[in-house]
Design a protein around this motif. Structure first.
Motif, PDB file in Angstrom:
ATOM      1  N   ALA A 247      16.172  43.037  -7.721  1.00  0.00           N
ATOM      2  CA  ALA A 247      15.490  42.579  -8.928  1.00  0.00           C
ATOM      3  C   ALA A 247      14.946  41.164  -8.734  1.00  0.00           C
ATOM      4  O   ALA A 247      13.812  40.853  -9.138  1.00  0.00           O
ATOM      5  CB  ALA A 247      16.448  42.627 -10.123  1.00  0.00           C
ATOM      6  N   GLY A 248      15.750  40.289  -8.117  1.00  0.00           N
ATOM      7  CA  GLY A 248      15.274  38.939  -7.856  1.00  0.00           C
ATOM      8  C   GLY A 248      14.071  38.915  -6.944  1.00  0.00           C
ATOM      9  O   GLY A 248      13.118  38.143  -7.149  1.00  0.00           O
ATOM     10  N   PHE A 249      14.084  39.770  -5.944  1.00  0.00           N
ATOM     11  CA  PHE A 249      12.932  39.872  -5.040  1.00  0.00           C
ATOM     12  C   PHE A 249      11.674  40.293  -5.790  1.00  0.00           C
ATOM     13  O   PHE A 249      10.597  39.701  -5.622  1.00  0.00           O
ATOM     14  CB  PHE A 249      13.266  40.873  -3.930  1.00  0.00           C
ATOM     15  N   LEU A 250      11.793  41.313  -6.631  1.00  0.00           N
ATOM     16  CA  LEU A 250      10.627  41.801  -7.371  1.00  0.00           C
ATOM     17  C   LEU A 250      10.131  40.787  -8.391  1.00  0.00           C
ATOM     18  O   LEU A 250       8.915  40.666  -8.619  1.00  0.00           O
ATOM     19  CB  LEU A 250      10.978  43.121  -8.060  1.00  0.00           C
ATOM     20  N   ILE A 251      11.035  40.042  -9.005  1.00  0.00           N
ATOM     21  CA  ILE A 251      10.624  39.027  -9.979  1.00  0.00           C
ATOM     22  C   ILE A 251       9.907  37.871  -9.284  1.00  0.00           C
ATOM     23  O   ILE A 251       8.908  37.335  -9.782  1.00  0.00           O
ATOM     24  CB  ILE A 251      11.849  38.523 -10.759  1.00  0.00           C
ATOM     25  N   ALA A 252      10.398  37.482  -8.109  1.00  0.00           N
ATOM     26  CA  ALA A 252       9.810  36.342  -7.399  1.00  0.00           C
ATOM     27  C   ALA A 252       8.496  36.692  -6.706  1.00  0.00           C
ATOM     28  O   ALA A 252       7.666  35.809  -6.458  1.00  0.00           O
ATOM     29  CB  ALA A 252      10.805  35.814  -6.371  1.00  0.00           C
ATOM     30  N   LEU A 253       8.298  37.955  -6.407  1.00  0.00           N
ATOM     31  CA  LEU A 253       7.138  38.360  -5.612  1.00  0.00           C
ATOM     32  C   LEU A 253       5.804  37.958  -6.224  1.00  0.00           C
ATOM     33  O   LEU A 253       4.916  37.464  -5.518  1.00  0.00           O
ATOM     34  CB  LEU A 253       7.194  39.869  -5.364  1.00  0.00           C
ATOM     35  N   PRO A 254       5.571  38.133  -7.545  1.00  0.00           N
ATOM     36  CA  PRO A 254       4.279  37.718  -8.105  1.00  0.00           C
ATOM     37  C   PRO A 254       4.013  36.212  -7.971  1.00  0.00           C
ATOM     38  O   PRO A 254       2.855  35.794  -7.918  1.00  0.00           O
ATOM     39  CB  PRO A 254       4.391  38.127  -9.580  1.00  0.00           C
ATOM     40  N   PHE A 255       5.063  35.415  -7.893  1.00  0.00           N
ATOM     41  CA  PHE A 255       4.886  33.962  -7.798  1.00  0.00           C
ATOM     42  C   PHE A 255       4.698  33.512  -6.346  1.00  0.00           C
ATOM     43  O   PHE A 255       3.981  32.552  -6.080  1.00  0.00           O
ATOM     44  CB  PHE A 255       6.103  33.250  -8.413  1.00  0.00           C
ATOM     45  N   PHE A 258       2.133  38.210  -1.792  1.00  0.00           N
ATOM     46  CA  PHE A 258       2.521  39.261  -0.863  1.00  0.00           C
ATOM     47  C   PHE A 258       2.224  38.899   0.590  1.00  0.00           C
ATOM     48  O   PHE A 258       2.586  39.664   1.494  1.00  0.00           O
ATOM     49  CB  PHE A 258       1.781  40.566  -1.200  1.00  0.00           C
ATOM     50  N   GLU A 259       1.573  37.764   0.827  1.00  0.00           N
ATOM     51  CA  GLU A 259       1.154  37.445   2.193  1.00  0.00           C
ATOM     52  C   GLU A 259       2.343  37.334   3.142  1.00  0.00           C
ATOM     53  O   GLU A 259       2.302  37.832   4.272  1.00  0.00           O
ATOM     54  CB  GLU A 259       0.356  36.139   2.215  1.00  0.00           C
ATOM     55  N   GLY A 260       3.414  36.674   2.694  1.00  0.00           N
ATOM     56  CA  GLY A 260       4.586  36.546   3.551  1.00  0.00           C
ATOM     57  C   GLY A 260       5.200  37.883   3.891  1.00  0.00           C
ATOM     58  O   GLY A 260       5.645  38.113   5.022  1.00  0.00           O
ATOM     59  N   LEU A 261       5.208  38.790   2.922  1.00  0.00           N
ATOM     60  CA  LEU A 261       5.756  40.123   3.167  1.00  0.00           C
ATOM     61  C   LEU A 261       4.902  40.882   4.172  1.00  0.00           C
ATOM     62  O   LEU A 261       5.405  41.523   5.093  1.00  0.00           O
ATOM     63  CB  LEU A 261       5.840  40.895   1.845  1.00  0.00           C
TER      64      LEU A 261
END
Length: 597
Positions: A247-255, A258-261
């Protein structure tokens, strides 16, 4: 709940525990004998014998003999003997066909001796057999096409615990054998050490010990269920941890974006692995779904949250996979990942429905999860059978897609991965590469011919490097290098490493007394010898090195080459002519005593 282990199992016909033990021991011994015979046929110390002389047949027999007896060990006493025999024949035939196809699609220069099954074929075939077997056992026991979910749960999770314990028992047995061999060797008795290294002993005994372990764990069924209960309890309490992290990963992702991923190059595998961990832990929490076996409230909440998180995780995996396929086309790994993502979609939809359905209709906690598990299990078996058969062969699909991209201009001839066709796509890739050598595009045909002549992917990559002019200093100063020696050269030439910032030094000497000068070229780390060939081109003939010695300085080879006493030294020992081939001795050098300071 009906017990699939005692209804219609054939235990009576095997005359109880002694009959079960005898049947499993026989199955283990037969498996050990078959595997030893296959090993002997393919032994690298001897000439190949049948069936290793027929690689596809060998691969099919190896896969069937490796996995079918394990399924028999699990099925004895749980299925009627006639049905077990029929299921064993079907499973062996399917495994043999999968193994046949896996080896037949490989290129003939296998890189090993003899041809080997690929890891994906082994892993996915084992997984499909495990899933299929534990779909069949409860259904046969219940005399229905689809059994109750608690029967599936009891059968599969108990078998998983048995498998883990049996493998651990087998490993512990061999540890003790090696310990005993070491003890006997200490007192001068090496017979046990010699015995356990003999394949005729090691292979059958390993299979026999595994079969005994299965029997021992089956006799103590209550103990196995107790171990399973403890394991599931521990796993279930990991669910809140992974749920919070996901959940923390998904919440932080928009901020964070996605480039790092995407830069990881393994985003799809990483996200799908997270989804798989959630699925396993949700099931550890749900277990058989009975009302009297509900987990604590905190775990039920974590399971609902984790089930909802599956959908965004699977969507991210599909998005990343689609981007990679759009940019670089299909590869076998991406096709397998796509199949895993498809199964992930089924889990995400089913588990999401199970988590959210109580909001608009009355239902037991996560009850729809049960149908999802059965549907996903059936789909998993079908997907594995399709991927590792000619139906959806990843190599064939990848080659067709990659060559189509090249022909329509989606990838330039210079950027196309010709090495994939030769070294990673098996027979279908080699055939496609041969077809490209006849391409009307001269650049495609030239690169395809170069790749067909290459012996490794490294050769292809070096040949693709654009030529450049090396920076070489002739020594002594004023010496003129031979014409063409410092002309632009390709990346597979040692002179390519002579760059402007790290140039090389060259000295001319007649080393072999033939009246023609050779070139000794030093980099920082070695000295390369070049000589003219019959075509008048300078060819790399070998390298000179100095053994590093402790306490003595190494030095830059470019400075060492400038030594005023540079001269050839006769070898202390001659070469040997061995049947038309030359054997050269590598001297056993000793380091001089370092100077005393």
């Amino acid at each position: 709940m009906t017990d699939p282990f005692h209804d219609l199992t054939g235990r009576t016909s095997l005359q109880g525990a002694k009959g079960l033990a005898a049947a499993r021991i026989v199955a283990g011994l037969v498996q050990g004998l078959l595997l030893y015979l296959l090993y002997s046929a393919a032994s690298p110390s001897d000439a190949l014998s049948w069936p290793a002389t027929q690689p596809p047949l060998f691969g099919g027999l190896l896969l069937a003999c490796g996995f079918t007896p394990v399924m028999l060990l699990a099925g004895i006493g749980r299925l009627p003997l006639r049905f077990l025999a029929l299921w064993a024949v079907v499973a062996a035939a399917v495994l043999a066909l999968l193994g046949w196809h896996d080896v037949a699609r490989q290129a003939r220069d296998y890189g090993f001796h003899p041809p080997f099954l690929t890891f994906p074929a082994l892993a996915f075939s084992a997984a499909a057999l495990f899933i299929a077997h534990h779909l069949i056992v409860p259904a046969v026991a219940a005399r229905r096409w689809i059994a109750d979910f608690d029967d599936y749960f009891d059968t599969a999770w108990k078998a998983g615990v048995q498998l883990a314990l049996s493998l651990g028992f087998t490993g512990a047995f061999w540890l003790l054998l090696h310990l005993g061999a070491a003890l006997f060797k200490v007192i001068g008795l090496g017979f046990l050490e010699d015995l356990i290294t003999e394949e005729w002993f090691a292979i059958p005994v390993t299979c026999l010990v595994f079969a005994v372990a299965v029997q021992l764990t089956d006799v103590r069924g209550g103990l196995i269920r107790g171990v399973r209960t403890v394991a599931l309890m521990l796993l279930s309490w990991l669910l809140p941890v992974i749920a919070v992290l996901a959940a923390g990963f998904l919440i932080a992702l928009p901020f964070t974006g996605f480039e790092g991923l995407w830069r990881t190059g393994s985003a799809t595998a990483l996200v799908l692995s997270t989804a798989a961990a959630l699925i396993i832990l949700i099931n550890a929490c749900y277990q058989d779904g009975r009302e009297d076996n509900l987990p604590p409230v905190v775990l039920r909440l974590a399971a609902r949250v984790a089930a909802v998180l599956l959908t965004p995780l699977v969507l991210i995996a599909i998005w990343g996979l689609s981007l990679r396929i759009g940019q670089h086309g299909l590869t076998p790994d991406r096709i397998i990942a796509s199949a895993c993502a498809l199964i992930g979609v089924v889990y995400a939809l089913g588990y999401g429905w199970a988590a959210l359905s109580p909001f608009w209709r009355k239902t037991a906690w996560m009850k729809p999860l049960e149908r999802t598990n059965v549907a996903a299990a059936v789909l998993s078996v079908l997907v594995v059978l399709s991927l590792f058969s000619p139906l959806l062969d990843p190599a064939r699909l990848s080659v067709n897609d990659q060559t189509a991209r090249l022909k329509r201009g989606a990838v330039s001839p210079a950027d196309f991965d010709y090495a994939f066709l030769k070294f990673e796509a098996g027979v279908v890739g080699r055939d496609a590469l041969l077809d490209l050598t006849r391409s009307p595009n001269a650049e495609i045909a030239r690169r395809a011919k170069q790749t067909r002549a290459a012996e490794s992917r490294y050769d292809v990559e070096r040949a693709a490097v654009p030529p450049r002019k090396p920076t070489i200093e002739a020594w002594p100063a004023g010496t003129i290098l031979p014409a063409g020696f410092d002309a632009p050269i390709p990346g597979d030439d040692p002179r390519y490493a002579c760059g402007r910032s790290d140039g090389c030094v060259a000295v001319l000497r007649d080393l072999n007394g033939d009246g023609r000068e050779e070139v000794l070229m030093a980099t920082r780390f070695n000295i390369a010898l070049f000589a003219l060939d019959a075509d008048g081109r300078w060819r790399h003939r070998g390298d000179y090195n100095i053994r590093p010695c402790p306490g003595l300085p190494g030095g830059d080879f470019r400075e060492l080459l400038k030594s005023s006493d540079l001269a050839p030294v006769a070898a202390p020992w001659p070469d040997l002519n061995l049947g038309g081939r030359t054997a050269r001795m590598t001297p056993q050098e000793t380091c001089p005593t370092p100077p005393v300071r």
